[in-house]
Design a protein around this motif. Sequence first.
Motif, mmCIF file in Angstrom:
data_model
loop_
_atom_site.group_PDB
_atom_site.id
_atom_site.type_symbol
_atom_site.label_atom_id
_atom_site.label_comp_id
_atom_site.label_asym_id
_atom_site.label_seq_id
_atom_site.Cartn_x
_atom_site.Cartn_y
_atom_site.Cartn_z
ATOM 1 N N SER A 465 -15.312 12.382 1.344
ATOM 2 C CA SER A 465 -16.279 12.878 0.362
ATOM 3 C C SER A 465 -16.385 11.889 -0.790
ATOM 4 O O SER A 465 -15.442 11.146 -1.088
ATOM 5 C CB SER A 465 -15.856 14.250 -0.175
ATOM 6 O OG SER A 465 -14.623 14.158 -0.858
ATOM 7 N N ASN A 466 -17.546 11.857 -1.412
ATOM 8 C CA ASN A 466 -17.736 11.031 -2.597
ATOM 9 C C ASN A 466 -18.740 11.724 -3.504
ATOM 10 O O ASN A 466 -19.700 12.327 -3.037
ATOM 11 C CB ASN A 466 -18.228 9.634 -2.219
ATOM 12 C CG ASN A 466 -19.542 9.665 -1.469
ATOM 13 O OD1 ASN A 466 -20.613 9.658 -2.083
ATOM 14 N ND2 ASN A 466 -19.485 9.699 -0.135
ATOM 15 N N LYS A 467 -18.485 11.621 -4.792
ATOM 16 C CA LYS A 467 -19.309 12.385 -5.728
ATOM 17 C C LYS A 467 -19.266 11.731 -7.106
ATOM 18 O O LYS A 467 -18.210 11.266 -7.549
ATOM 19 C CB LYS A 467 -18.792 13.825 -5.820
ATOM 20 C CG LYS A 467 -19.665 14.767 -6.627
ATOM 21 C CD LYS A 467 -19.079 16.169 -6.625
ATOM 22 C CE LYS A 467 -19.941 17.134 -7.415
ATOM 23 N NZ LYS A 467 -19.362 18.486 -7.474
ATOM 24 N N TRP A 468 -20.430 11.685 -7.770
ATOM 25 C CA TRP A 468 -20.537 11.196 -9.137
ATOM 26 C C TRP A 468 -21.126 12.303 -10.014
ATOM 27 O O TRP A 468 -22.165 12.877 -9.684
ATOM 28 C CB TRP A 468 -21.459 9.975 -9.208
ATOM 29 C CG TRP A 468 -20.824 8.680 -8.818
ATOM 30 C CD1 TRP A 468 -20.653 8.187 -7.560
ATOM 31 C CD2 TRP A 468 -20.279 7.697 -9.707
ATOM 32 N NE1 TRP A 468 -20.037 6.964 -7.584
ATOM 33 C CE2 TRP A 468 -19.803 6.631 -8.907
ATOM 34 C CE3 TRP A 468 -20.150 7.607 -11.093
ATOM 35 C CZ2 TRP A 468 -19.199 5.498 -9.448
ATOM 36 C CZ3 TRP A 468 -19.553 6.483 -11.637
ATOM 37 C CH2 TRP A 468 -19.085 5.446 -10.825
ATOM 38 N N ASN A 495 -26.989 12.525 -5.294
ATOM 39 C CA ASN A 495 -27.472 13.441 -4.256
ATOM 40 C C ASN A 495 -27.017 13.008 -2.857
ATOM 41 O O ASN A 495 -27.799 12.964 -1.908
ATOM 42 C CB ASN A 495 -29.001 13.528 -4.298
ATOM 43 C CG ASN A 495 -29.513 14.799 -3.645
ATOM 44 O OD1 ASN A 495 -28.809 15.813 -3.615
ATOM 45 N ND2 ASN A 495 -30.718 14.749 -3.115
ATOM 46 N N ARG A 496 -25.736 12.715 -2.727
ATOM 47 C CA ARG A 496 -25.190 12.274 -1.450
ATOM 48 C C ARG A 496 -24.713 13.483 -0.648
ATOM 49 O O ARG A 496 -23.914 14.286 -1.130
ATOM 50 C CB ARG A 496 -24.036 11.307 -1.670
ATOM 51 C CG ARG A 496 -24.500 9.954 -2.220
ATOM 52 C CD ARG A 496 -23.320 9.090 -2.578
ATOM 53 N NE ARG A 496 -23.743 7.761 -2.962
ATOM 54 C CZ ARG A 496 -22.965 6.878 -3.579
ATOM 55 N NH1 ARG A 496 -21.719 7.210 -3.878
ATOM 56 N NH2 ARG A 496 -23.416 5.677 -3.889
ATOM 57 N N ALA A 497 -25.171 13.597 0.559
ATOM 58 C CA ALA A 497 -24.771 14.718 1.410
ATOM 59 C C ALA A 497 -23.325 14.543 1.854
ATOM 60 O O ALA A 497 -22.897 13.445 2.215
ATOM 61 C CB ALA A 497 -25.687 14.795 2.630
ATOM 62 N N GLN A 498 -22.578 15.636 1.813
ATOM 63 C CA GLN A 498 -21.208 15.641 2.288
ATOM 64 C C GLN A 498 -21.187 16.292 3.671
ATOM 65 O O GLN A 498 -21.617 17.434 3.838
ATOM 66 C CB GLN A 498 -20.307 16.417 1.324
ATOM 67 C CG GLN A 498 -20.467 16.015 -0.137
ATOM 68 C CD GLN A 498 -20.093 14.580 -0.400
ATOM 69 O OE1 GLN A 498 -19.088 14.086 0.103
ATOM 70 N NE2 GLN A 498 -20.915 13.880 -1.184
ATOM 71 N N LEU A 499 -20.691 15.559 4.655
ATOM 72 C CA LEU A 499 -20.704 16.044 6.031
ATOM 73 C C LEU A 499 -19.573 17.039 6.265
ATOM 74 O O LEU A 499 -18.450 16.853 5.775
ATOM 75 C CB LEU A 499 -20.561 14.875 6.998
ATOM 76 C CG LEU A 499 -21.683 13.829 6.955
ATOM 77 C CD1 LEU A 499 -21.339 12.664 7.872
ATOM 78 C CD2 LEU A 499 -23.011 14.448 7.358
ATOM 79 N N LEU A 500 -19.859 18.097 7.011
ATOM 80 C CA LEU A 500 -18.828 19.046 7.403
ATOM 81 C C LEU A 500 -17.931 18.432 8.474
ATOM 82 O O LEU A 500 -18.255 17.402 9.069
ATOM 83 C CB LEU A 500 -19.472 20.330 7.941
ATOM 84 C CG LEU A 500 -20.262 21.171 6.938
ATOM 85 C CD1 LEU A 500 -20.889 22.359 7.651
ATOM 86 C CD2 LEU A 500 -19.360 21.653 5.806
ATOM 87 N N ALA A 501 -16.802 19.085 8.715
ATOM 88 C CA ALA A 501 -15.895 18.619 9.767
ATOM 89 C C ALA A 501 -16.549 18.797 11.132
ATOM 90 O O ALA A 501 -17.325 19.740 11.344
ATOM 91 C CB ALA A 501 -14.579 19.393 9.705
ATOM 92 N N TYR A 539 -23.554 19.511 3.397
ATOM 93 C CA TYR A 539 -23.707 20.360 2.219
ATOM 94 C C TYR A 539 -23.792 19.484 0.977
ATOM 95 O O TYR A 539 -23.524 18.280 1.013
ATOM 96 C CB TYR A 539 -22.536 21.341 2.087
ATOM 97 C CG TYR A 539 -21.221 20.684 1.762
ATOM 98 C CD1 TYR A 539 -20.771 20.607 0.449
ATOM 99 C CD2 TYR A 539 -20.436 20.120 2.761
ATOM 100 C CE1 TYR A 539 -19.564 19.998 0.137
ATOM 101 C CE2 TYR A 539 -19.230 19.507 2.464
ATOM 102 C CZ TYR A 539 -18.804 19.446 1.151
ATOM 103 O OH TYR A 539 -17.611 18.834 0.850
ATOM 104 N N GLY A 540 -24.120 20.104 -0.137
ATOM 105 C CA GLY A 540 -24.163 19.408 -1.411
ATOM 106 C C GLY A 540 -25.572 19.054 -1.831
ATOM 107 O O GLY A 540 -26.429 18.752 -1.001
ATOM 108 N N HIS A 541 -25.830 19.089 -3.127
ATOM 109 C CA HIS A 541 -27.126 18.706 -3.677
ATOM 110 C C HIS A 541 -26.955 18.426 -5.167
ATOM 111 O O HIS A 541 -25.998 18.869 -5.803
ATOM 112 C CB HIS A 541 -28.160 19.824 -3.469
ATOM 113 C CG HIS A 541 -27.766 21.134 -4.048
ATOM 114 N ND1 HIS A 541 -26.952 22.022 -3.380
ATOM 115 C CD2 HIS A 541 -28.035 21.701 -5.255
ATOM 116 C CE1 HIS A 541 -26.745 23.083 -4.138
ATOM 117 N NE2 HIS A 541 -27.377 22.917 -5.281
ATOM 118 N N ARG A 542 -27.878 17.686 -5.703
ATOM 119 C CA ARG A 542 -27.834 17.349 -7.115
ATOM 120 C C ARG A 542 -28.142 18.579 -7.967
ATOM 121 O O ARG A 542 -29.025 19.369 -7.642
ATOM 122 C CB ARG A 542 -28.843 16.244 -7.413
ATOM 123 C CG ARG A 542 -28.848 15.795 -8.870
ATOM 124 C CD ARG A 542 -30.014 14.892 -9.166
ATOM 125 N NE ARG A 542 -29.989 13.676 -8.379
ATOM 126 C CZ ARG A 542 -30.913 13.355 -7.474
ATOM 127 N NH1 ARG A 542 -31.925 14.177 -7.231
ATOM 128 N NH2 ARG A 542 -30.835 12.233 -6.803
#
Length: 552
Positions: A465-468, A495-501, A539-542
Amino acid sequence: MTTGNEFGDILSEHYKAYLQTTRSLAAPVRGTTIEWYGQDSWKVTRRLTLNYGARFTWSQPWQVLHNAFLTFDPKVYDPTRIGDFTNGILLASKGQIGNGGFGAPHPAIQPRLGFAWDVFGKGKSVLRGGFGTYVHRQDSNQVNNIANSPPQAFTSNPSQQFTSLGQIENTDPFGVLGNLSLAVSDVHDSSTPQVYQWSLTWSQSIGFQTVVETSYVGNTTRHLGRSWDINAVPLGAMWLPGTQTLGADTNAQDFRPFNQWGSISLIDHSLTSNYNSLQVTARRNAAKGLTLLGAYTWSKALGTAATPFQDQFDSKRNYGLQAWDRAHNFSLSFIYDLPSPSKRHFSGNWLAKGVLDTWRFSAIAHYTSGPPLSVTTTGISCVNAPGEANPTSLGLCSSTNFIGDGRTWYGSNALAVLPVVSSNPRSGASSAGVNEHWLDPASITLPPIGQFGTFEQPTYRSPGSNKWDMTLFKEFPIREKLRLQFRLAAFDVFNRAQLLAPQTTAQFFWNLPLGATSLTQGSASLANPESFGVISNKYGHREVEFAIKLIF
């Protein structure tokens, strides 16, 4: 038969399952712990300081009040007393055992030692280190639950299905052996969970108001709590003697060592774990408007403390990466006081000063590796060869000869069939997103009947995962102790999508050759190659928010 709706099933009297339980026994738990400690600090020289001490802990076993404690002792189990709800049970109420959940531990001495050494005497190079041991007692909830095992409280879950209330009404909830389970503790186990921690850190000032620290940090844990089934079906017990073939009786309950009871979950202190890491931190104190903190950790967490256990009979086979292991972890944060342009371009203009000056910009970035993965098997289907006509060969795939779980493979239902991992599943896959293979389906197969799969699987992980997160803010003074703060914040700003397992559950076909005479002649093929190892979603969104705070 079912309506597809639980409430509808009740109204139409189609019951999928039935559970009956007695009132829970009120069994308060009480424990006593006596602790004391001593510590001191010694400045050996101007450059060397020692810190040392010890904590002493004496924890008495949890006491289940009202003499409600019980345990199971294989030595007093009598196979001729089937139906006796005290068979193999020792009760505190009868004076057969004490009222403590575990054996009485000895007082634990927990030494602590630390030092700080200014290596060159200039305050710019410092070596620090420390070691300590720590103990903690077992969770009291597990001991409390023991009091609600038979014969003091009962929960029955008959395995048959019911089609009417009358059928349930006429059912003896204790008429089927094995639907009563026990939860007990090892009263002879006097071990105390204990952690040994250590660290060694080099701190170096590199100028520019910046300090870099490099550390080795580790710990090892002994005597962690474990709950395991001492009444599991032994390996090979369900096979016909001298063969790797199931007998006519495929009911696992009939082969338990103490077959009056279902599972007997014994709590002891037999698990271990360890953690080792390299930790690097860079810290810049406030200078020229910039405060900076960066941290990187390279680590590995290993142990036998895995749930569920892959092997009930040999806990060493469960040793591996823990679910919380993250190999790489990097974070960066900073606060920057933006330049104040009004001083240069609008000198004396109060409006320009209020709008343009004293803004602050901050950001937090976090990058981390994904958790470790392991491949498991949920179902194996037996398949006859195309055109098979021999009744004996066709019969090999019948439910009396083949069951798609550990009973066929190991003669026991207590050991799941683990696949053979022939290569690292990540090496043959190049997933870039959703609905693509993160793991290579060609990397796994089944072991031959009677053989184990891969317990120590190669290291492969979920996507990282990566996030700012970023914030722009400014404070407007109103009075001496009253300020108004304006804040503009953006979370996951890029707005980087985080992939599920990925899906790691494999289903297999066990394919028999034409004219097969034994199940051991079969070979495996993956039944779900289109879904195994595939990432199904992200998942994930700005998120952006505006805020006004009144600080007083």
